[in-house]
Write a protein that holds these residues in place. Structure first.
Motif, PDB file in Angstrom:
ATOM      1  N   SER A   1       0.853  -1.195   0.000  1.00 61.24           N
ATOM      2  CA  SER A   1       0.000   0.000   0.000  1.00 61.24           C
ATOM      3  C   SER A   1       0.887   1.243   0.000  1.00 61.24           C
ATOM      4  O   SER A   1       1.569   1.519   0.983  1.00 61.24           O
ATOM      5  N   VAL A   2       0.884   1.960  -1.130  1.00 59.37           N
ATOM      6  CA  VAL A   2       1.736   3.136  -1.285  1.00 59.37           C
ATOM      7  C   VAL A   2       0.929   4.223  -1.997  1.00 59.37           C
ATOM      8  O   VAL A   2       0.408   3.992  -3.096  1.00 59.37           O
ATOM      9  N   LYS A   3       0.805   5.380  -1.382  1.00 54.43           N
ATOM     10  CA  LYS A   3      -0.025   6.454  -1.938  1.00 54.43           C
ATOM     11  C   LYS A   3       0.300   6.764  -3.392  1.00 54.43           C
ATOM     12  O   LYS A   3      -0.584   6.978  -4.216  1.00 54.43           O
ATOM     13  N   GLY A   4       1.581   6.827  -3.717  1.00 56.29           N
ATOM     14  CA  GLY A   4       1.991   7.247  -5.053  1.00 56.29           C
ATOM     15  C   GLY A   4       1.894   6.182  -6.122  1.00 56.29           C
ATOM     16  O   GLY A   4       2.119   6.462  -7.297  1.00 56.29           O
ATOM     17  N   TYR A   5       1.555   4.940  -5.746  1.00 55.89           N
ATOM     18  CA  TYR A   5       1.445   3.862  -6.729  1.00 55.89           C
ATOM     19  C   TYR A   5       0.094   3.907  -7.447  1.00 55.89           C
ATOM     20  O   TYR A   5      -0.862   4.537  -6.975  1.00 55.89           O
ATOM     21  N   LYS A   6       0.006   3.237  -8.569  1.00 58.28           N
ATOM     22  CA  LYS A   6      -1.264   3.112  -9.279  1.00 58.28           C
ATOM     23  C   LYS A   6      -2.282   2.436  -8.364  1.00 58.28           C
ATOM     24  O   LYS A   6      -1.971   1.411  -7.739  1.00 58.28           O
ATOM     25  N   HIS A   7      -3.456   3.014  -8.288  1.00 61.34           N
ATOM     26  CA  HIS A   7      -4.547   2.518  -7.443  1.00 61.34           C
ATOM     27  C   HIS A   7      -4.174   2.511  -5.960  1.00 61.34           C
ATOM     28  O   HIS A   7      -4.881   1.916  -5.155  1.00 61.34           O
ATOM     29  N   GLY A   8      -3.067   3.161  -5.591  1.00 61.62           N
ATOM     30  CA  GLY A   8      -2.611   3.151  -4.209  1.00 61.62           C
ATOM     31  C   GLY A   8      -1.915   1.863  -3.817  1.00 61.62           C
ATOM     32  O   GLY A   8      -1.628   1.632  -2.648  1.00 61.62           O
ATOM     33  N   GLY A   9      -1.631   1.000  -4.817  1.00 65.07           N
ATOM     34  CA  GLY A   9      -0.996  -0.278  -4.549  1.00 65.07           C
ATOM     35  C   GLY A   9      -1.979  -1.439  -4.650  1.00 65.07           C
ATOM     36  O   GLY A   9      -3.190  -1.247  -4.772  1.00 65.07           O
ATOM     37  N   PHE A  10      -1.432  -2.632  -4.620  1.00 64.32           N
ATOM     38  CA  PHE A  10      -2.235  -3.853  -4.817  1.00 64.32           C
ATOM     39  C   PHE A  10      -3.367  -3.978  -3.808  1.00 64.32           C
ATOM     40  O   PHE A  10      -4.522  -4.236  -4.168  1.00 64.32           O
ATOM     41  N   ILE A  11      -3.071  -3.800  -2.530  1.00 66.31           N
ATOM     42  CA  ILE A  11      -4.090  -3.971  -1.487  1.00 66.31           C
ATOM     43  C   ILE A  11      -5.243  -2.989  -1.679  1.00 66.31           C
ATOM     44  O   ILE A  11      -6.427  -3.360  -1.639  1.00 66.31           O
ATOM     45  N   ASN A  12      -4.913  -1.713  -1.888  1.00 62.92           N
ATOM     46  CA  ASN A  12      -5.944  -0.699  -2.083  1.00 62.92           C
ATOM     47  C   ASN A  12      -6.790  -1.008  -3.313  1.00 62.92           C
ATOM     48  O   ASN A  12      -8.008  -0.807  -3.312  1.00 62.92           O
ATOM     49  N   HIS A  13      -6.142  -1.502  -4.352  1.00 63.59           N
ATOM     50  CA  HIS A  13      -6.849  -1.848  -5.583  1.00 63.59           C
ATOM     51  C   HIS A  13      -7.861  -2.969  -5.334  1.00 63.59           C
ATOM     52  O   HIS A  13      -9.019  -2.889  -5.774  1.00 63.59           O
ATOM     53  N   ILE A  14      -7.444  -4.001  -4.612  1.00 57.39           N
ATOM     54  CA  ILE A  14      -8.333  -5.129  -4.315  1.00 57.39           C
ATOM     55  C   ILE A  14      -9.538  -4.669  -3.489  1.00 57.39           C
ATOM     56  O   ILE A  14     -10.683  -5.034  -3.774  1.00 57.39           O
ATOM     57  N   ILE A  15      -9.271  -3.853  -2.478  1.00 54.43           N
ATOM     58  CA  ILE A  15     -10.353  -3.360  -1.615  1.00 54.43           C
ATOM     59  C   ILE A  15     -11.330  -2.507  -2.418  1.00 54.43           C
ATOM     60  O   ILE A  15     -12.554  -2.681  -2.342  1.00 54.43           O
ATOM     61  N   THR A  16     -10.784  -1.577  -3.203  1.00 53.39           N
ATOM     62  CA  THR A  16     -11.622  -0.662  -3.983  1.00 53.39           C
ATOM     63  C   THR A  16     -12.476  -1.407  -4.989  1.00 53.39           C
ATOM     64  O   THR A  16     -13.687  -1.169  -5.106  1.00 53.39           O
ATOM     65  N   GLU A  17     -11.864  -2.309  -5.748  1.00 52.78           N
ATOM     66  CA  GLU A  17     -12.598  -3.052  -6.782  1.00 52.78           C
ATOM     67  C   GLU A  17     -13.697  -3.924  -6.166  1.00 52.78           C
ATOM     68  O   GLU A  17     -14.782  -4.040  -6.724  1.00 52.78           O
ATOM     69  N   SER A  18     -13.395  -4.538  -5.026  1.00 51.85           N
ATOM     70  CA  SER A  18     -14.393  -5.404  -4.379  1.00 51.85           C
ATOM     71  C   SER A  18     -15.618  -4.610  -3.956  1.00 51.85           C
ATOM     72  O   SER A  18     -16.759  -5.038  -4.166  1.00 51.85           O
ATOM     73  N   PHE A  19     -15.393  -3.437  -3.362  1.00 54.95           N
ATOM     74  CA  PHE A  19     -16.516  -2.596  -2.946  1.00 54.95           C
ATOM     75  C   PHE A  19     -17.216  -1.953  -4.144  1.00 54.95           C
ATOM     76  O   PHE A  19     -18.448  -1.861  -4.169  1.00 54.95           O
ATOM     77  N   ASN A  20     -16.440  -1.507  -5.117  1.00 55.73           N
ATOM     78  CA  ASN A  20     -17.028  -0.870  -6.303  1.00 55.73           C
ATOM     79  C   ASN A  20     -18.017  -1.802  -6.998  1.00 55.73           C
ATOM     80  O   ASN A  20     -19.080  -1.368  -7.456  1.00 55.73           O
ATOM     81  N   HIS A  21     -17.668  -3.063  -7.095  1.00 61.46           N
ATOM     82  CA  HIS A  21     -18.551  -4.016  -7.761  1.00 61.46           C
ATOM     83  C   HIS A  21     -19.893  -4.141  -7.057  1.00 61.46           C
ATOM     84  O   HIS A  21     -20.911  -4.464  -7.675  1.00 61.46           O
TER      85      HIS A  21
END
Length: 263
Positions: free
Chosen positions: A41-61
């Motif tokens: 989890s890194v602010k400057g990474y795409k989607h905030g990093g892998f963990i943030n991406h997984i959390i966001t996509e799961s809720f977005n769906h």
């Protein structure tokens, strides 16, 4: 006329109050306390990093937006969730004492803590930690590991050096000052990729038997009324992510360093 206007205003206010109440009850934004932890989890990474991406996509769906609230203190990330100031906290090993206060989501990932070593060093098919007594072992302060390993540090039953950073253990391993470096697979993987030339990284391997396996989850406070609903919502979204193969693709991108760079 004044009476009619007052009644009209009261009617409008009553309707607006009803709309507001309905909107407040139909929660569409999930606030999650989180810290930066490279490389997950890194602010400057795409989607905030892998963990943030997984959390966001799961809720977005499931029709929910996610607002990540960052604190430098990991203690604050979990205490704010415990007090109900946020909806959840990411991302934590779901150990027994946390289950007393939180609902744990399905695992965001399951980490393996492994024994990294030089290829020239022969590590046996060990059964207990005492089988590793002939070796000098490096560990990093701040990792949970397990009680048995820290007891070995305190009791000095094993030759263990505790360093402040993973990179210190990596350097000691390369210089022959330790024989084994104990670290999570992902941390070890990125250390080799990001800090060593490919020909040097090839000198290092790991024993396939994990010292520890632990799931890492989103924690939802048991004292908050919305938690059980959000837990089920997230788990359903995560299941969809894995069923469609998106999770596996994102994890592959993660290991290949594709989250690095601007969001």
């Amino acid at each position: 006329m004044k009476s009619i206007i007052c009644q009209l205003l009261l009617f409008i206010c009553g309707c607006w109050a009803g709309i507001s109440s309905s909107w407040a009850g139909d929660q569409k934004v999930v606030e999650i306390a989180i810290g930066e932890f490279h490389p997950w989890s890194v602010k400057g990474y795409k989607h905030g990093g892998f963990i943030n991406h997984i959390i966001t996509e799961s809720f977005n769906h499931q029709g929910f937006q996610v607002l990540f609230i960052y604190h430098n203190s990991w203690d604050r990330n979990i205490t704010d969730a415990e007090k109900g100031k946020v909806d959840a906290s990411a991302f934590w090993a779901c150990v027994d004492y946390r289950r007393l206060k939180f609902h744990c989501s399905e695992p965001l990932y399951t980490e393996r803590v492994l024994l990294f070593h030089l290829r020239e060093t022969s590590i046996p098919n060990w059964t207990t930690l005492q089988d590793l007594k002939p070796y000098k072992i490096g560990i990093t302060r701040g990792y949970s590991y397990n009680k048995e390993l820290w007891q070995a540090v305190d009791n000095k039953t094993l030759d263990i050096i505790v360093n402040k950073k993973d990179i210190n253990n990596l350097n000691m391993l390369l210089r022959g000052r330790i024989d084994i470096f104990v670290t999570p697979y992902t941390s070890g993987h990125f250390l080799l990729v990001e800090h060593l030339a490919p020909d040097v990284a090839k000198r290092i391997t790991y024993h396939p038997k994990p010292l520890i396996r632990y799931p890492v989850s989103l924690l939802f406070p048991k004292g908050k009324a919305s938690s059980e609903k959000l837990l089920k919502t997230f788990n359903k979204g995560l299941h969809w992510l894995k069923k469609t193969g998106r999770y596996q693709r994102y994890y592959k991108d993660f290991l290949e360093g594709k989250y690095k760079g601007s969001a």
